[in-house]
Design a protein around this motif. Structure first.
Motif: not given
Length: 151
Positions: A65-75
């Motif tokens: 979720g940071r640095g452009g990483n898309e959240l692909k799971s609820p974790f």
């Protein structure tokens, strides 16, 4: 203050003899930012710039979720779950098998995360060394302190 431009995306390409002109056998540093940091944080970019100017490869671990990483799971990112960092360290070691050293450098909560990872890995740790800057040693007491702080 002007943020330095770190060469995260540039990479040397192979030349005729198959060597990697500047970086063949160079050490690799994996940066692990603090709780709210990522590869764009000024302290990470400054370190990356200084190291790369000295022939050191630099990678940055960007948590979920940071640095452009898309959240692909609820974790979400958790400093207690080191599997993401373990995968990154393995990937960097596989990508640069001739590196003279692979070194982790963590900042703040990222240093606690890195220390936990190194402790879990023990003698099997793929890192040659680890540097922890501003490492919180007791996260529970720090959390309680912030929770009850008047700041």
């Amino acid at each position: 203050w002007v943020h330095p431009v770190a060469p995260y995306t540039s990479e040397q390409t192979s030349i005729e003899d198959g060597s990697d002109s500047v970086y063949e056998g160079a050490p690799v540093v994996i940066c692990v930012p603090g709780l709210t940091g990522d590869s764009n944080a000024p302290y990470i970019m400054t370190l990356a710039l200084h190291l790369s100017q000295r022939g050191v490869r630099v990678a940055c671990f960007n948590p979920r979720g940071r640095g452009g990483n898309e959240l692909k799971s609820p974790f979400l990112y958790s400093a207690g779950y080191t599997e993401d960092l373990r995968r990154i360290v393995q990937h960097v070691c596989d990508r640069y098998p001739n590196a003279t050293a692979t070194i982790g450098v963590g900042f703040s909560l990222g240093s606690n995360y890195l220390a936990k990872f190194v402790g879990e890995e023990g003698d099997a740790c793929l890192l040659s060394a680890a540097v922890m800057a501003g490492c919180p040693l007791d996260c529970l007491s720090m959390s309680n302190h912030f929770h009850h702080s008047t700041m």
